[in-house]
Design an enzyme around this catalytic site. Sequence first.
Site, PDB file in Angstrom:
ATOM      1  N   PHE A   1      -7.699   7.469  31.491  1.00  0.00           N
ATOM      2  CA  PHE A   1      -7.537   8.726  32.227  1.00  0.00           C
ATOM      3  C   PHE A   1      -8.355   9.863  31.641  1.00  0.00           C
ATOM      4  O   PHE A   1      -8.650  10.833  32.329  1.00  0.00           O
ATOM      5  CB  PHE A   1      -6.052   9.137  32.285  1.00  0.00           C
TER       6      PHE A   1
ATOM      7  N   LYS B   1     -12.197  -0.235  38.084  1.00  0.00           N
ATOM      8  CA  LYS B   1     -10.746   0.000  38.214  1.00  0.00           C
ATOM      9  C   LYS B   1     -10.450   1.211  37.345  1.00  0.00           C
ATOM     10  O   LYS B   1     -10.246   1.095  36.138  1.00  0.00           O
ATOM     11  CB  LYS B   1      -9.971  -1.236  37.745  1.00  0.00           C
TER      12      LYS B   1
ATOM     13  N   GLU C   1      -5.188   5.093  37.103  1.00  0.00           N
ATOM     14  CA  GLU C   1      -4.395   5.460  38.278  1.00  0.00           C
ATOM     15  C   GLU C   1      -3.875   6.898  38.173  1.00  0.00           C
ATOM     16  O   GLU C   1      -3.352   7.444  39.132  1.00  0.00           O
ATOM     17  CB  GLU C   1      -3.231   4.473  38.471  1.00  0.00           C
TER      18      GLU C   1
ATOM     19  N   SER D   1      -6.336   2.346  25.460  1.00  0.00           N
ATOM     20  CA  SER D   1      -5.556   2.311  24.220  1.00  0.00           C
ATOM     21  C   SER D   1      -5.699   0.952  23.531  1.00  0.00           C
ATOM     22  O   SER D   1      -6.035  -0.050  24.162  1.00  0.00           O
ATOM     23  CB  SER D   1      -4.090   2.596  24.534  1.00  0.00           C
TER      24      SER D   1
ATOM     25  N   CYS E   1     -10.849  10.449  22.676  1.00  0.00           N
ATOM     26  CA  CYS E   1     -10.782   9.380  21.672  1.00  0.00           C
ATOM     27  C   CYS E   1     -11.568   9.759  20.429  1.00  0.00           C
ATOM     28  O   CYS E   1     -11.465   9.105  19.406  1.00  0.00           O
ATOM     29  CB  CYS E   1     -11.303   8.079  22.242  1.00  0.00           C
TER      30      CYS E   1
ATOM     31  N   GLU F   1      -1.606   7.190  17.088  1.00  0.00           N
ATOM     32  CA  GLU F   1      -2.573   8.060  17.764  1.00  0.00           C
ATOM     33  C   GLU F   1      -1.742   9.028  18.610  1.00  0.00           C
ATOM     34  O   GLU F   1      -1.004   8.605  19.503  1.00  0.00           O
ATOM     35  CB  GLU F   1      -3.473   7.217  18.677  1.00  0.00           C
TER      36      GLU F   1
HETATM   37  P1  NAD Z   1      -4.424   2.949  28.760  1.00  0.00           P
HETATM   38  O1  NAD Z   1      -4.720   1.861  27.798  1.00  0.00           O
HETATM   39  O2  NAD Z   1      -3.002   3.257  29.043  1.00  0.00           O
HETATM   40  O3  NAD Z   1      -5.111   2.657  30.178  1.00  0.00           O
HETATM   41  C1  NAD Z   1      -6.472   2.291  30.279  1.00  0.00           C
HETATM   42  C2  NAD Z   1      -6.655   1.412  31.507  1.00  0.00           C
HETATM   43  O4  NAD Z   1      -5.859   0.233  31.360  1.00  0.00           O
HETATM   44  C3  NAD Z   1      -6.203   2.079  32.810  1.00  0.00           C
HETATM   45  O5  NAD Z   1      -7.131   1.769  33.817  1.00  0.00           O
HETATM   46  C4  NAD Z   1      -4.843   1.459  33.065  1.00  0.00           C
HETATM   47  O6  NAD Z   1      -4.547   1.354  34.437  1.00  0.00           O
HETATM   48  C5  NAD Z   1      -4.970   0.078  32.451  1.00  0.00           C
HETATM   49  N1  NAD Z   1      -3.679  -0.424  31.929  1.00  0.00           N
HETATM   50  C6  NAD Z   1      -2.640   0.312  31.449  1.00  0.00           C
HETATM   51  N2  NAD Z   1      -1.630  -0.493  31.067  1.00  0.00           N
HETATM   52  C7  NAD Z   1      -2.029  -1.752  31.314  1.00  0.00           C
HETATM   53  C8  NAD Z   1      -1.423  -3.040  31.124  1.00  0.00           C
HETATM   54  N3  NAD Z   1      -0.198  -3.163  30.600  1.00  0.00           N
HETATM   55  N4  NAD Z   1      -2.119  -4.133  31.480  1.00  0.00           N
HETATM   56  C9  NAD Z   1      -3.349  -4.027  32.005  1.00  0.00           C
HETATM   57  N5  NAD Z   1      -3.978  -2.834  32.202  1.00  0.00           N
HETATM   58  C10 NAD Z   1      -3.327  -1.715  31.855  1.00  0.00           C
HETATM   59  O7  NAD Z   1      -5.187   4.247  28.216  1.00  0.00           O
HETATM   60  P2  NAD Z   1      -5.120   5.721  28.784  1.00  0.00           P
HETATM   61  O8  NAD Z   1      -3.794   6.296  28.421  1.00  0.00           O
HETATM   62  O9  NAD Z   1      -5.559   5.787  30.184  1.00  0.00           O
HETATM   63  O10 NAD Z   1      -6.264   6.420  27.918  1.00  0.00           O
HETATM   64  C11 NAD Z   1      -6.052   6.929  26.638  1.00  0.00           C
HETATM   65  C12 NAD Z   1      -6.414   5.921  25.563  1.00  0.00           C
HETATM   66  O11 NAD Z   1      -7.779   5.536  25.716  1.00  0.00           O
HETATM   67  C13 NAD Z   1      -6.315   6.488  24.164  1.00  0.00           C
HETATM   68  O12 NAD Z   1      -5.750   5.506  23.321  1.00  0.00           O
HETATM   69  C14 NAD Z   1      -7.753   6.765  23.779  1.00  0.00           C
HETATM   70  O13 NAD Z   1      -8.024   6.756  22.402  1.00  0.00           O
HETATM   71  C15 NAD Z   1      -8.432   5.633  24.454  1.00  0.00           C
HETATM   72  N6  NAD Z   1      -9.846   5.925  24.651  1.00  0.00           N
HETATM   73  C16 NAD Z   1     -10.735   5.273  23.866  1.00  0.00           C
HETATM   74  C17 NAD Z   1     -12.081   5.552  23.999  1.00  0.00           C
HETATM   75  C18 NAD Z   1     -13.075   4.845  23.151  1.00  0.00           C
HETATM   76  O14 NAD Z   1     -14.235   4.963  23.462  1.00  0.00           O
HETATM   77  N7  NAD Z   1     -12.700   4.115  22.129  1.00  0.00           N
HETATM   78  C19 NAD Z   1     -12.528   6.487  24.938  1.00  0.00           C
HETATM   79  C20 NAD Z   1     -11.592   7.121  25.742  1.00  0.00           C
HETATM   80  C21 NAD Z   1     -10.244   6.821  25.581  1.00  0.00           C
END
Ligand code: NAD
Length: 496
Positions: free
Chosen positions: A149, A173, A176, A226, A281, A381
């Site tokens: 997000f 994808k 959401e 994450s 991040c 985090e």
């Molecule tokens: P998230 O892991 O909750 O979601 C990321 C994606 O995974 C979304 O599209 C979501 O729909 C999907 N997802 C969520 N739960 C899922 C599941 N159980 N099974 C399959 N898919 C699932 O992350 P977020 O909250 O949207 O974003 C924040 C996180 O992203 C933070 O931890 C941040 O550090 C990380 N991030 C990392 C970087 C990097 O480059 N390392 C960059 C940006 C964000």
Amino acid sequence: MERISHWIGGKVVAGESGRKGPVFNPATGVQTHEVDFAAPEEIGAAVEAASEAFPGWRATSLSKRADVMFRMRELIELHKVDLARVVTSQHGKVISDATGEVQRGLENVEFATGIPNLLKGGFSEQVSTGVDVYSIRQPLGVVAGITPFNFPAMVPIWMFANAIACGNTFILKPSEKDPGASMFLAELLKEAGVPDGVFNVVHGDKVAVDAILEHPDIRAVSFVGSTPIARYIYETGTRNGKRVQALGGAKNHMVVLPDADLDMAADAAVSAGYGSAGERCMAVSAIIAVGGIGDELVNKIAERLPAVKVGDGTDPASEMGPLVTREHRDKVASYLESGAEQGATIVRDGRKDAVSQRDGFFLGVSLIDHVTTDMDCYRDEIFGPVLGVLRVDGYDEAVRMVNDNPYGNGVAIFTRDGGVARRFQFEVGAGMVGVNVPIPVPVAYYSFGGWKSSLFGDSHMYGPEGVHFYTRGKVVTSRWPDPSTSQVDLGFPRTR
Ligand code: NAD
């Protein structure tokens, strides 16, 4: 209630699964949209569209593909503020920050305009008599991106610019929570001349993600999100035979040495800790004050905080917006409670700010001192506007602390001593290092990625590694009929 649907085969396609989710304006707390959640059949339809488009797209000349990227660059430039407004309305970040996000994405499109040069292979003439060898890189086919997000425009661009320029077709994808930016980008790509089916967007949750991970015709998956989900994506995707790069969460340290310019360090800590409400991040989360400078540094940071203007991201006066959802705001705020319970000092409690009482998902800037490595506010985090300060006696202890942390995304050192900075860059276990630079996000012609639990897979994202990830190598050994060199030889092919 406005509805956000999928984008398949170059047009909006209404979801048919009956499943959907809410999208909020974080500044007001009001739901503004509902987004369709894809069922496996809808993922299948997107893969079909992408598969049909692939042969034509991979056969499109490099100069035409570059031309599309040049047009995309112009269109993003033209619509930068409109796209930023969409980001702000669903993510909450302030408009200047959203514009910065779009700008960093645009730089990845600029990099992709160089695809004719980036895909140059190697050539060796006369490896044997009359025999030449050359290497080429070819696209993989249908590839997918699953994005978080916190950068709803930039992270998808990190992926699709190179993937499409390399000749692949793409399924996105997006998160959401803020899916609007991806639909805006889909329209721009169409206008730029990307043929129907080359770029598709499917919305949804775990059901959609699992369908992507299991679909036999998707060759590669790029993920940013994450750490627990990144690990799951990597393990499931590779088990299903896909190439996977999965970037995870972070706990970014900023090491401040006694010789640092403490005013510069305090400015950097505030900018990098609270920018985008800490939902980056690469945000600084843990400050390590080395050798007795703790009180002075904490005071300098604390005295800057009352001036930080927190408010609706659409207000040009705001410097920091709300968090993305109510649940996330509450989780971030809980670290102030647990930090105090576990013995830390709450120097500034943003929960008490007037802005935190508003209907949107706001939390004022917060500062925790005397954090130790066993506290939840250090171990997790936080991903919000909460900075923690730890204190150590010397440089070695600071490096050990950074290296013992399970994450290894970004890290920064603040010092005037070039020798120590060089030693730090040599010893530290993180993928992106800043020297007096708090958020060392690599420019588009390098690649982005962390170490340890911040990245699963061996390929960083965008830049040269992105091009490598979205292509596979082929080596051709070639001989043309030349009567002067032709002979029968039953031996194993040799070069000498
Ligand atoms: P998230 O892991 O909750 O979601 C990321 C994606 O995974 C979304 O599209 C979501 O729909 C999907 N997802 C969520 N739960 C899922 C599941 N159980 N099974 C399959 N898919 C699932 O992350 P977020 O909250 O949207 O974003 C924040 C996180 O992203 C933070 O931890 C941040 O550090 C990380 N991030 C990392 C970087 C990097 O480059 N390392 C960059 C940006 C964000």
